[in-house]
Design a protein around this motif. Structure first.
Motif, mmCIF file in Angstrom:
data_model
loop_
_atom_site.group_PDB
_atom_site.id
_atom_site.type_symbol
_atom_site.label_atom_id
_atom_site.label_comp_id
_atom_site.label_asym_id
_atom_site.label_seq_id
_atom_site.Cartn_x
_atom_site.Cartn_y
_atom_site.Cartn_z
ATOM 1 N N PRO A 27 0.846 -1.223 -0.081
ATOM 2 C CA PRO A 27 0.040 -0.098 -0.075
ATOM 3 C C PRO A 27 0.971 1.319 0.248
ATOM 4 O O PRO A 27 1.858 1.245 0.647
ATOM 5 C CB PRO A 27 -0.863 -0.158 1.148
ATOM 6 N N LYS A 28 0.503 2.255 -0.843
ATOM 7 C CA LYS A 28 1.211 3.507 -0.745
ATOM 8 C C LYS A 28 1.447 4.039 0.375
ATOM 9 O O LYS A 28 2.484 4.742 0.670
ATOM 10 C CB LYS A 28 0.578 4.346 -1.985
ATOM 11 N N SER A 29 0.539 4.047 1.142
ATOM 12 C CA SER A 29 0.603 4.856 2.536
ATOM 13 C C SER A 29 1.749 4.293 3.352
ATOM 14 O O SER A 29 2.175 4.964 4.146
ATOM 15 C CB SER A 29 -0.934 4.594 3.251
ATOM 16 N N THR A 35 -2.651 1.179 -10.206
ATOM 17 C CA THR A 35 -3.948 2.136 -10.130
ATOM 18 C C THR A 35 -5.283 1.514 -10.262
ATOM 19 O O THR A 35 -6.217 1.773 -9.450
ATOM 20 C CB THR A 35 -3.821 3.602 -10.717
ATOM 21 N N HIS A 36 -5.293 0.420 -10.909
ATOM 22 C CA HIS A 36 -6.551 -0.225 -11.206
ATOM 23 C C HIS A 36 -6.497 -1.606 -11.281
ATOM 24 O O HIS A 36 -5.354 -2.322 -11.430
ATOM 25 C CB HIS A 36 -6.931 0.175 -12.722
ATOM 26 N N TYR A 37 -7.475 -2.269 -11.143
ATOM 27 C CA TYR A 37 -7.745 -3.685 -10.811
ATOM 28 C C TYR A 37 -8.226 -4.391 -11.897
ATOM 29 O O TYR A 37 -8.539 -5.708 -11.878
ATOM 30 C CB TYR A 37 -8.157 -4.013 -9.498
ATOM 31 N N ARG A 38 -8.506 -3.869 -13.014
ATOM 32 C CA ARG A 38 -9.522 -4.749 -13.972
ATOM 33 C C ARG A 38 -9.412 -3.962 -15.461
ATOM 34 O O ARG A 38 -9.162 -2.666 -15.487
ATOM 35 C CB ARG A 38 -10.814 -4.566 -13.635
ATOM 36 N N LEU A 39 -9.415 -4.912 -16.471
ATOM 37 C CA LEU A 39 -9.533 -4.408 -17.695
ATOM 38 C C LEU A 39 -10.937 -4.708 -18.205
ATOM 39 O O LEU A 39 -11.801 -5.497 -17.798
ATOM 40 C CB LEU A 39 -8.786 -5.383 -18.540
ATOM 41 N N LYS A 41 -10.873 1.721 -10.385
ATOM 42 C CA LYS A 41 -9.795 2.239 -9.749
ATOM 43 C C LYS A 41 -9.623 1.855 -8.237
ATOM 44 O O LYS A 41 -10.624 1.987 -7.472
ATOM 45 C CB LYS A 41 -9.946 3.993 -9.765
ATOM 46 N N LEU A 42 -8.256 1.616 -7.807
ATOM 47 C CA LEU A 42 -8.145 1.153 -6.673
ATOM 48 C C LEU A 42 -8.471 2.305 -5.447
ATOM 49 O O LEU A 42 -8.073 3.490 -5.820
ATOM 50 C CB LEU A 42 -6.657 0.697 -6.348
ATOM 51 N N GLU A 43 -8.851 2.061 -4.487
ATOM 52 C CA GLU A 43 -8.889 3.165 -3.395
ATOM 53 C C GLU A 43 -7.833 3.641 -3.075
ATOM 54 O O GLU A 43 -7.607 4.916 -2.704
ATOM 55 C CB GLU A 43 -10.026 2.633 -2.352
ATOM 56 N N GLU A 44 -6.721 2.804 -2.655
ATOM 57 C CA GLU A 44 -5.408 3.152 -2.490
ATOM 58 C C GLU A 44 -4.506 2.433 -3.360
ATOM 59 O O GLU A 44 -4.679 1.195 -3.632
ATOM 60 C CB GLU A 44 -5.080 2.687 -1.087
ATOM 61 N N GLU A 45 -3.678 3.184 -4.186
ATOM 62 C CA GLU A 45 -2.552 2.615 -5.164
ATOM 63 C C GLU A 45 -1.645 1.682 -4.253
ATOM 64 O O GLU A 45 -1.389 1.902 -3.051
ATOM 65 C CB GLU A 45 -1.822 3.746 -5.765
#
Length: 490
Positions: A71-73, A93-97, A112-116
């Motif tokens: 997690p970026k945090s 940044t995203h989890y799906r195509l 889009k992911l809530e947290e990168e």
């Protein structure tokens, strides 16, 4: 087999790149900045892994595995750490195509992911977040964990094995009840790396400590081993870091000590990577191809039969088979190359290029004479010897090759280590033979950075065996109490 290798004298960089490709060690991937490690290259890495893994376990360490995504945090919790890696991080940044109306595949903007998530550049943050749940008391310490993994550090200028966007490594992460214990661990692992480099890779190294400018992001001290390669450039071959309590404080990892008081845990981390493959190649190889120390050679001995027809091959096989079995019982890896798809000369060239330490040629005429031809890869010397007692002779020869490679590299290291007492001497050495330059430095980061900008030379380390010696900084003339090692490095 046409090698078509350049020469080290002509263009060392080109020679290296050609050798990696032609010796089937690795190749460039369709993914920019990444490499494919081919079977021969990976077999050498496996030998390195096996040796190191045993050394780690012999010193009380165990293996574990932690997530690839962080997690970026987590990175924002240790300021100097994130500063050190921010520009190299790959970010998810995203989890799906999804399929677009035109049939192409696109990133789903609604996914889009809530947290990168950061693709692991190193694992201190995810591991110390995990350790928080593992550690409550001094009874839970020490934790001595190693991880074999891949990491991603987004490199713009890449070079096979030496610098790629993704590479393989091991990273040790240990937790301790005291600073003294953590420092002992840090130095112990540096000694393990030096032992491996010298006794397995046949590559002499200098053990030292990094300057604050070169220190690992988030560490209080970084210890290193530095190797000197054939072209007079240095390579950092391994690092061991005393992290103090920085990561324990960042992730609130406390323990109740023997006195019943709460304290933050003390930490270390240490690692080596597939950069060692580059160091191995550039330490020993020659214009004919790869030269491998026997301890790390996937095939230590290759036996090539020279025959006419199936009957001739069978005669040779009957003699070679018990020799092969006896060598293998002695712990020697042997290949009997009885392929009929390539001529013996082609095989000789292939194994020379790939660095097999010992080649044995056996012909029908040799059998009649009770002899074989042995060729050693390090010196290219060939000799005809009796088949009787051949196993012991080969085993002794492998030890001799291992020692010869180290002695040759040690002599080169000594010849490429020079003192400089003035700026003119320093620059002249850099423009000439290069190597390690032992010189005085005034201890400031500003001077260190200025020397780097002016010459591209960096302080590789402050050697651990340094003696105190009064002198003047080569650039500023300010007083200095000891010499440091400068070099231009990979």
């Amino acid at each position: 087999m046409s090698k078509e290798l350049g020469t080290r004298e002509g263009d060392f960089s080109k020679w290296y790149n050609e050798l990696v490709l032609k010796a089937d060690l690795a190749e460039h991937s369709a993914v920019r900045g990444c490499m494919v490690i081919k079977p021969h290259g990976y077999a050498i890495w496996e030998k390195m892994q096996a040796a190191l893994d045993k050394m780690f376990k012999d010193t009380g360490h165990v293996n574990a595995y932690f997530p690839l995504f962080i997690p970026k945090s987590f990175f924002s919790k240790e300021a100097s750490h994130v500063d050190g890696f921010a520009k190299e991080c790959a970010v998810v940044t995203h989890y799906r195509l999804k399929t677009a109306p035109d049939g192409s595949i696109v990133v789903d903007p609604d996914a889009k992911l809530e947290e990168e998530l950061i693709v692991r550049p190193t694992s201190e943050t995810i591991i110390w977040n995990t350790y928080k749940g593992w550690i409550q008391s001094y009874r839970d310490l020490p934790i001595l964990v190693n991880q074999w993994a891949n990491v991603v550090r987004w490199e713009m200028r890449t070079r096979l094995f030496l610098r790629t966007a993704e590479f393989l490594w091991q990273e040790g992460h240990t937790a301790h009840a005291s600073a003294e214990e953590a420092v002992i661990e840090t130095k112990q692992m540096l000694d393990v790396y030096a032992d491996f480099a010298e006794n397995f890779m046949a590559m002499p190294v200098v053990k030292g400590v990094k300057t604050p400018n070169e220190r690992f992001a988030g560490a209080l001290d970084t210890y290193c081993i530095e190797a000197m390669l054939q072209d007079g450039k240095a390579l950092q071959a391994g690092t061991s870091h005393f992290l103090g309590q920085n990561f324990a404080k960042a992730f609130d990892v406390k323990f109740t000590n023997k006195e019943g008081k709460l304290d933050y845990v003390w930490a270390t981390s240490w690692g080596v990577s597939t950069r060692l493959m580059g160091a191995l190649i550039m330490s020993h190889s020659d214009d004919n191809g790869l030269v491998l120390p026997p301890k790390l050679a996937p095939i230590q001995v290759v036996i090539v039969p020279i025959y006419k027809g199936d009957e001739g091959l069978q005669k040779i096989t009957d003699v070679v088979s018990p020799i092969k079995k006896k060598l293998e019982a002695m712990g020697v890896s042997v290949k009997f190359d009885n392929r009929d798809t390539q001529r013996p000369g082609w095989k000789f060239a292939e194994y020379e290029l790939k660095g097999v330490p010992v080649r044995v040629a056996v012909g029908e005429r040799d059998l009649a004479n009770g002899t074989v031809e042995i060729a050693r890869r390090d010196t290219l010397v060939k000799e005809t010897v009796s088949i009787e007692g051949i196993e012991e002779r080969i085993a002794n020869l492998l030890e001799e090759i291992q020692k010869n490679l180290f002695d040759k590299a040690k002599q080169r290291q000594l010849e490429l280590t020079t003192k400089a007492d003035t700026w003119d001497e320093f620059v002249k050495l850099l423009e000439g033979k290069g190597g390690f330059i032992s010189a005085h430095w005034d201890g400031t980061g500003e001077t260190e950075q200025k020397i780097k900008e002016m010459t591209k030379a960096t302080i590789r380390c402050i050697p651990l065996n340094n003696t105190q010696e009064e002198g003047k900084c080569i650039l500023t003339g300010n007083p200095s109490k000891e010499r440091v090692l400068f070099a231009i490095a990979y």
